[in-house]
Write a protein that holds these residues in place. Sequence first.
Motif, PDB file in Angstrom:
ATOM      1  N   LYS A 109      34.699   9.286   1.376  1.00 19.87           N
ATOM      2  CA  LYS A 109      33.376   9.880   1.278  1.00 19.87           C
ATOM      3  C   LYS A 109      32.861   9.738  -0.149  1.00 19.87           C
ATOM      4  N   LEU A 110      31.558   9.381  -0.246  1.00 20.34           N
ATOM      5  CA  LEU A 110      30.952   9.151  -1.542  1.00 20.34           C
ATOM      6  C   LEU A 110      29.675   9.976  -1.678  1.00 20.34           C
ATOM      7  N   ARG A 111      29.370  10.341  -2.890  1.00 16.26           N
ATOM      8  CA  ARG A 111      28.106  11.009  -3.211  1.00 16.26           C
ATOM      9  C   ARG A 111      27.388  10.126  -4.230  1.00 16.26           C
ATOM     10  N   VAL A 112      26.153   9.719  -3.877  1.00 19.41           N
ATOM     11  CA  VAL A 112      25.427   8.735  -4.679  1.00 19.41           C
ATOM     12  C   VAL A 112      24.103   9.352  -5.130  1.00 19.41           C
ATOM     13  N   GLY A 113      23.877   9.358  -6.417  1.00 14.50           N
ATOM     14  CA  GLY A 113      22.593   9.825  -6.946  1.00 14.50           C
ATOM     15  C   GLY A 113      21.548   8.710  -6.876  1.00 14.50           C
ATOM     16  N   ILE A 114      20.338   9.072  -6.502  1.00 13.41           N
ATOM     17  CA  ILE A 114      19.286   8.059  -6.371  1.00 13.41           C
ATOM     18  C   ILE A 114      17.987   8.560  -6.989  1.00 13.41           C
ATOM     19  N   ASP A 115      17.168   7.615  -7.438  1.00  7.96           N
ATOM     20  CA  ASP A 115      15.764   7.820  -7.792  1.00  7.96           C
ATOM     21  C   ASP A 115      14.969   6.786  -7.007  1.00  7.96           C
ATOM     22  N   ILE A 116      13.824   7.187  -6.463  1.00  6.11           N
ATOM     23  CA  ILE A 116      12.991   6.238  -5.744  1.00  6.11           C
ATOM     24  C   ILE A 116      11.528   6.500  -6.085  1.00  6.11           C
ATOM     25  N   GLY A 117      10.776   5.451  -6.246  1.00  5.45           N
ATOM     26  CA  GLY A 117       9.351   5.571  -6.529  1.00  5.45           C
ATOM     27  C   GLY A 117       8.590   4.474  -5.811  1.00  5.45           C
ATOM     28  N   ALA A 118       7.385   4.796  -5.361  1.00  5.63           N
ATOM     29  CA  ALA A 118       6.556   3.814  -4.647  1.00  5.63           C
ATOM     30  C   ALA A 118       5.094   4.099  -4.920  1.00  5.63           C
ATOM     31  N   ASP A 119       4.311   3.033  -4.965  1.00  6.82           N
ATOM     32  CA  ASP A 119       2.855   3.141  -5.076  1.00  6.82           C
ATOM     33  C   ASP A 119       2.242   2.770  -3.735  1.00  6.82           C
ATOM     34  N   ILE A 120       1.393   3.670  -3.228  1.00 10.75           N
ATOM     35  CA  ILE A 120       0.750   3.475  -1.932  1.00 10.75           C
ATOM     36  C   ILE A 120      -0.704   3.111  -2.180  1.00 10.75           C
ATOM     37  N   VAL A 121      -1.137   2.001  -1.604  1.00  8.73           N
ATOM     38  CA  VAL A 121      -2.518   1.553  -1.772  1.00  8.73           C
ATOM     39  C   VAL A 121      -3.255   1.651  -0.445  1.00  8.73           C
ATOM     40  N   ILE A 122      -4.571   1.798  -0.544  1.00 14.47           N
ATOM     41  CA  ILE A 122      -5.412   1.952   0.631  1.00 14.47           C
ATOM     42  C   ILE A 122      -6.450   0.835   0.630  1.00 14.47           C
ATOM     43  N   THR A 123      -6.398  -0.017   1.642  1.00 16.48           N
ATOM     44  CA  THR A 123      -7.371  -1.083   1.805  1.00 16.48           C
ATOM     45  C   THR A 123      -7.999  -0.948   3.186  1.00 16.48           C
ATOM     46  N   GLN A 124      -8.826  -1.920   3.574  1.00 13.98           N
ATOM     47  CA  GLN A 124      -9.430  -1.916   4.906  1.00 13.98           C
ATOM     48  C   GLN A 124      -8.901  -3.080   5.712  1.00 13.98           C
ATOM     49  N   SER A 125      -8.617  -2.808   6.978  1.00 13.50           N
ATOM     50  CA  SER A 125      -8.162  -3.862   7.873  1.00 13.50           C
ATOM     51  C   SER A 125      -9.350  -4.705   8.323  1.00 13.50           C
ATOM     52  N   THR A 126      -9.056  -5.728   9.076  1.00 13.73           N
ATOM     53  CA  THR A 126     -10.112  -6.627   9.548  1.00 13.73           C
ATOM     54  C   THR A 126     -11.059  -5.955  10.524  1.00 13.73           C
ATOM     55  N   ILE A 127     -10.622  -4.884  11.171  1.00 15.74           N
ATOM     56  CA  ILE A 127     -11.491  -4.176  12.114  1.00 15.74           C
ATOM     57  C   ILE A 127     -12.248  -3.039  11.443  1.00 15.74           C
ATOM     58  N   GLY A 128     -12.090  -2.911  10.134  1.00 16.40           N
ATOM     59  CA  GLY A 128     -12.852  -1.911   9.401  1.00 16.40           C
ATOM     60  C   GLY A 128     -12.165  -0.586   9.234  1.00 16.40           C
ATOM     61  N   SER A 129     -10.923  -0.470   9.653  1.00 15.94           N
ATOM     62  CA  SER A 129     -10.199   0.787   9.490  1.00 15.94           C
ATOM     63  C   SER A 129      -9.374   0.753   8.219  1.00 15.94           C
ATOM     64  N   PRO A 130      -9.049   1.901   7.647  1.00 15.10           N
ATOM     65  CA  PRO A 130      -8.182   1.919   6.463  1.00 15.10           C
ATOM     66  C   PRO A 130      -6.797   1.366   6.796  1.00 15.10           C
ATOM     67  N   PHE A 131      -6.220   0.692   5.859  1.00 16.91           N
ATOM     68  CA  PHE A 131      -4.876   0.140   6.017  1.00 16.91           C
ATOM     69  C   PHE A 131      -4.046   0.597   4.827  1.00 16.91           C
ATOM     70  N   VAL A 132      -2.933   1.211   5.130  1.00 13.77           N
ATOM     71  CA  VAL A 132      -2.069   1.786   4.102  1.00 13.77           C
ATOM     72  C   VAL A 132      -0.842   0.906   3.933  1.00 13.77           C
ATOM     73  N   GLY A 133      -0.526   0.589   2.702  1.00 17.14           N
ATOM     74  CA  GLY A 133       0.646  -0.227   2.433  1.00 17.14           C
ATOM     75  C   GLY A 133       1.327   0.175   1.146  1.00 17.14           C
ATOM     76  N   VAL A 134       2.535  -0.291   0.987  1.00 16.62           N
ATOM     77  CA  VAL A 134       3.300  -0.038  -0.229  1.00 16.62           C
ATOM     78  C   VAL A 134       3.173  -1.262  -1.122  1.00 16.62           C
ATOM     79  N   SER A 135       2.550  -1.094  -2.265  1.00 14.10           N
ATOM     80  CA  SER A 135       2.375  -2.221  -3.180  1.00 14.10           C
ATOM     81  C   SER A 135       3.567  -2.403  -4.108  1.00 14.10           C
ATOM     82  N   PHE A 136       4.307  -1.325  -4.301  1.00 17.01           N
ATOM     83  CA  PHE A 136       5.425  -1.388  -5.221  1.00 17.01           C
ATOM     84  C   PHE A 136       6.425  -0.313  -4.837  1.00 17.01           C
ATOM     85  N   CYS A 137       7.688  -0.680  -4.808  1.00 17.75           N
ATOM     86  CA  CYS A 137       8.745   0.304  -4.546  1.00 17.75           C
ATOM     87  C   CYS A 137       9.975  -0.084  -5.359  1.00 17.75           C
TER      88      CYS A 137
END
Length: 457
Positions: A109-137
């Motif tokens: 059994k192991l115990r692992v320390g972690i840090d995580i960070g992500a940037d979430i961007v908001i664009t528009q899809s081809t049908i005109g709806s918002p599209f959410v994606g991760v630009s950086f993680c």
Amino acid sequence: MFLICTLGFLLGMLVPFCEAFEPSTVVRINQPALDYVAQMGHSYFKTALKIRLPDILDPKEGYFQQIPVFIVDNDISNFNLTFIPNYGIRLSGAGHINMTVFLKTNLQKLRVGIDIGADIVITQSTIGSPFVGVSFCKSKIKEISVTYREDGLKELWKPMAGYIRIILPDKLCSRLQFLIEGLNVYMGTLLGLHPLGPESQISYSLTQLPTITKEHMSLNISVTFYLLGKPIVLPPRVSSFSLPQQVGAKNAMVNFALPKELFDSIYFLMQKSGSINLDITGQLNSKNNQLTTSVLGNLIPEVRRQFSKSMPITLKARINATPVPTIQRNKTSLLLNYHLEVLAVSSNSAFNSLFSMDMIVNLKLNMIVSAMKLQANVSLLNDIELKVTSSNVGDFDLSKVNPFIISAVKSPLIEHLNSLFGLGAILPTVASVNYNTPQVFMYEGYIVVSCGLQFQK
């Protein structure tokens, strides 16, 4: 799922675009909303991390043996969402994950320390709806410690530590990306029309990318109205609405800013649909019925002469001008201009017009939010005003007839309008998230609804 649901609410209201003039509203998402998402949603990310990692190969006794590796649980104590001005949302998390490694009957059994960070961007899809994606993680492995080790597994320590530092960062980011991008499927539930009245509907669409500051994210949302399922063309108007920095309740999660132009359009739709119109008909067999020619004949001699037998009277109230709302600080009113025609039923069941009037009704609106809808209770702000425009029963004393007409109209009209406005206009929303403790604030030219968010499992 909660993280997906709530971020879906935060990031867009989806409907097809309409080329006709459309009023707009502003939905401002404040930092407390992100704090709530972080507080309630990080457990879903923790659940998503309970996975089996790719097996590692153990060189032992001249052959490779597959070793299963599992993340059994985790303690991600810090999970935060903050706004990135002019860009998107930053997610950061830190904590520990607990892993198990199996080799035949032995266990480590192991115990692992972690840090995580992500940037979430908001664009528009081809049908005109918002599209959410991760630009950086990016995820970082910190300390790795052994919490339990059985005999014979000491030689695995170095290859195991190297394996974790290579495999785990990508796995953490892929699981996070999976959750966030799953939002784009869920956002489809926002599509569609919402009832606004008996024959009218309302829909919302995100017309441009959000405006993001350090404290909040503002969504400019276009509103489209439909009558019998078809979009209506609204009278052109110029709107220069801009939401001030400090409005609504302090520390509110969400502020909905509803400008006067929006209410202009709602009441224009009601005028077009005829829902504000009203017919009031007297019944001869009803006790204390005043809407008869015999009662009116006591006030207008010509009516008594034309109708020797008492007949029922019908009042037809028709809106003849676009309703005019007025929004001031702590007060909202609505001016209605009716054409009121007074008719009597003749012996052959035909309607005979007796006279017609202009009727001005000035209403006080008490705005409330209930069941995700903005509703109104109405009452008379001033006495109903009447003016004769035509008459088929000659001249008559208006001061005597006014109380008769007002008495007949007042209660049915207020009851009808309360029923209509009680239907309400649904605010932009998403399934499984309710508005908590909504408050309504009135300012000069616009209304703000401040509320919290409450997830319903």
